[in-house]
Design a protein around this motif. Structure first.
Motif, short mmCIF file in Angstrom:
data_model
loop_
_atom_site.label_atom_id
_atom_site.label_comp_id
_atom_site.label_asym_id
_atom_site.label_seq_id
_atom_site.Cartn_x
_atom_site.Cartn_y
_atom_site.Cartn_z
N ASN A 146 0.84 -1.19 0.00
CA ASN A 146 0.00 0.00 0.00
C ASN A 146 0.87 1.24 0.00
O ASN A 146 1.90 1.29 0.69
CB ASN A 146 -0.92 0.02 1.22
CG ASN A 146 -2.00 -1.03 1.11
OD1 ASN A 146 -2.59 -1.20 0.05
ND2 ASN A 146 -2.25 -1.75 2.19
N PHE A 147 0.46 2.24 -0.78
CA PHE A 147 1.19 3.49 -0.88
C PHE A 147 0.24 4.65 -0.61
O PHE A 147 -0.90 4.64 -1.06
CB PHE A 147 1.77 3.67 -2.30
CG PHE A 147 2.88 2.73 -2.62
CD1 PHE A 147 4.20 3.12 -2.43
CD2 PHE A 147 2.63 1.45 -3.08
CE1 PHE A 147 5.25 2.24 -2.72
CE2 PHE A 147 3.66 0.57 -3.37
CZ PHE A 147 4.97 0.97 -3.19
N THR A 148 0.73 5.63 0.14
CA THR A 148 -0.03 6.86 0.35
C THR A 148 0.52 7.90 -0.62
O THR A 148 1.71 7.92 -0.92
CB THR A 148 0.12 7.37 1.79
OG1 THR A 148 1.50 7.61 2.07
CG2 THR A 148 -0.45 6.38 2.79
N VAL A 149 -0.37 8.75 -1.11
CA VAL A 149 0.01 9.76 -2.10
C VAL A 149 -0.62 11.09 -1.72
O VAL A 149 -1.80 11.14 -1.36
CB VAL A 149 -0.48 9.38 -3.52
CG1 VAL A 149 -0.02 10.40 -4.53
CG2 VAL A 149 -0.02 7.99 -3.91
N LYS A 150 0.18 12.14 -1.81
CA LYS A 150 -0.33 13.50 -1.64
C LYS A 150 0.10 14.30 -2.86
O LYS A 150 1.28 14.34 -3.20
CB LYS A 150 0.21 14.16 -0.37
CG LYS A 150 -0.33 15.57 -0.18
CD LYS A 150 0.12 16.17 1.13
CE LYS A 150 -0.53 17.55 1.29
NZ LYS A 150 -0.14 18.17 2.56
N VAL A 151 -0.86 14.91 -3.55
CA VAL A 151 -0.57 15.72 -4.73
C VAL A 151 -0.02 17.07 -4.26
O VAL A 151 -0.72 17.81 -3.54
CB VAL A 151 -1.84 15.92 -5.60
CG1 VAL A 151 -1.52 16.81 -6.80
CG2 VAL A 151 -2.37 14.57 -6.06
N LEU A 152 1.22 17.38 -4.64
CA LEU A 152 1.86 18.62 -4.21
C LEU A 152 1.76 19.73 -5.26
O LEU A 152 1.64 20.91 -4.91
CB LEU A 152 3.34 18.37 -3.88
CG LEU A 152 3.62 17.32 -2.81
CD1 LEU A 152 5.12 17.10 -2.68
CD2 LEU A 152 3.00 17.73 -1.49
N ASN A 153 1.84 19.36 -6.55
CA ASN A 153 1.80 20.37 -7.60
C ASN A 153 1.32 19.74 -8.91
O ASN A 153 1.54 18.55 -9.13
CB ASN A 153 3.18 21.01 -7.80
CG ASN A 153 3.11 22.27 -8.64
OD1 ASN A 153 2.13 23.00 -8.62
ND2 ASN A 153 4.16 22.52 -9.39
N ILE A 154 0.71 20.54 -9.75
CA ILE A 154 0.25 20.13 -11.07
C ILE A 154 0.66 21.24 -12.02
O ILE A 154 0.41 22.41 -11.76
CB ILE A 154 -1.29 19.99 -11.10
CG1 ILE A 154 -1.78 19.02 -10.01
CG2 ILE A 154 -1.75 19.54 -12.48
CD1 ILE A 154 -3.29 19.04 -9.81
N GLU A 155 1.34 20.86 -13.12
CA GLU A 155 1.77 21.87 -14.08
C GLU A 155 1.73 21.31 -15.50
O GLU A 155 1.76 20.10 -15.69
CB GLU A 155 3.18 22.36 -13.75
CG GLU A 155 4.22 21.25 -13.71
CD GLU A 155 5.57 21.70 -13.14
OE1 GLU A 155 6.29 22.38 -13.88
OE2 GLU A 155 5.85 21.38 -11.97
N PRO A 156 1.67 22.18 -16.50
CA PRO A 156 1.66 21.71 -17.89
C PRO A 156 3.01 21.07 -18.25
O PRO A 156 4.03 21.45 -17.68
CB PRO A 156 1.45 22.97 -18.73
CG PRO A 156 1.15 24.07 -17.78
CD PRO A 156 1.55 23.63 -16.41
N PHE A 157 2.97 20.12 -19.15
CA PHE A 157 4.18 19.49 -19.65
C PHE A 157 4.85 20.43 -20.65
O PHE A 157 4.21 20.91 -21.58
CB PHE A 157 3.86 18.15 -20.31
CG PHE A 157 5.03 17.48 -20.93
CD1 PHE A 157 6.09 17.04 -20.17
CD2 PHE A 157 5.08 17.29 -22.30
CE1 PHE A 157 7.19 16.43 -20.75
CE2 PHE A 157 6.16 16.68 -22.89
CZ PHE A 157 7.23 16.24 -22.13
N GLN A 158 6.12 20.68 -20.47
CA GLN A 158 6.88 21.55 -21.38
C GLN A 158 7.85 20.69 -22.17
O GLN A 158 9.03 20.68 -21.92
CB GLN A 158 7.66 22.62 -20.59
CG GLN A 158 6.81 23.45 -19.66
CD GLN A 158 5.79 24.30 -20.39
OE1 GLN A 158 6.06 24.86 -21.44
NE2 GLN A 158 4.58 24.37 -19.82
N GLY A 159 7.33 19.85 -23.09
CA GLY A 159 8.10 18.86 -23.83
C GLY A 159 9.17 19.46 -24.62
O GLY A 159 10.11 18.99 -25.10
#
Length: 159
Positions: A146-159
């Motif tokens: 089992n893994f716990t996850v907390k979303v810290l940041n979301i940003e657009p992909f700059q490929g």
């Protein structure tokens, strides 16, 4: 259920070129190898023939895989709506206390970008899909952990 996978235009183009090569030049080359090996005689003890047939089988499997992926891909730039986790975005998350930054998209894209890529259908990806910054969740990996996850940041992909 049909799985849709996000691909950048660049990744889509590269995979499409690979598919076209396999369907044309690749098939011609393997047919020639099989025919040359077949002309050597007894097929039961012909290692070259069996190796060429195995190579053909693997190539046809890759053709099927790429065909399915490309037919069901969502192609385009990284989504600009970044309030929630979605395919094509770069996510920074704390996974079991370890900070990770990754692109949520097709594993096929991993060969073309210099960031880890997790599919949205993988346990980690599906557990955070639609979540906002600060959201906490958990998932069970295929090995049963089992893994716990907390979303810290979301940003657009700059490929």
């Amino acid at each position: 259920m049909v799985e849709t996978t996000w691909l950048s235009q660049e990744t889509f183009d590269r995979l499409n070129a690979e598919l076209e090569h396999l369907k044309t030049t690749g098939r011609t080359e393997i047919a020639t190898k099989i025919e040359e090996a077949r002309s050597e005689g007894d097929l039961r003890e012909n290692g070259g023939y069996h190796a060429a047939r195995e190579e053909q089988s693997k190539m046809e499997g890759r053709i099927q895989e790429l065909t399915y992926l490309l037919e069901h891909a969502e192609v385009g730039d990284s989504p600009q709506e970044i309030s929630k986790v979605a395919p094509g975005l770069v996510i920074t998350a704390e996974v079991n206390g370890i900070k990770k930054k990754f692109l949520l998209g097709s594993r096929e894209a991993a060969d073309f970008v210099d960031i880890d890529v997790y599919p949205e259908t993988a346990p980690l990806g599906s557990s955070i899909m639609g979540k906002s910054i600060g959201a906490e969740t958990s998932y069970t990996a295929p090995n049963g952990k089992n893994f716990t996850v907390k979303v810290l940041n979301i940003e657009p992909f700059q490929g």
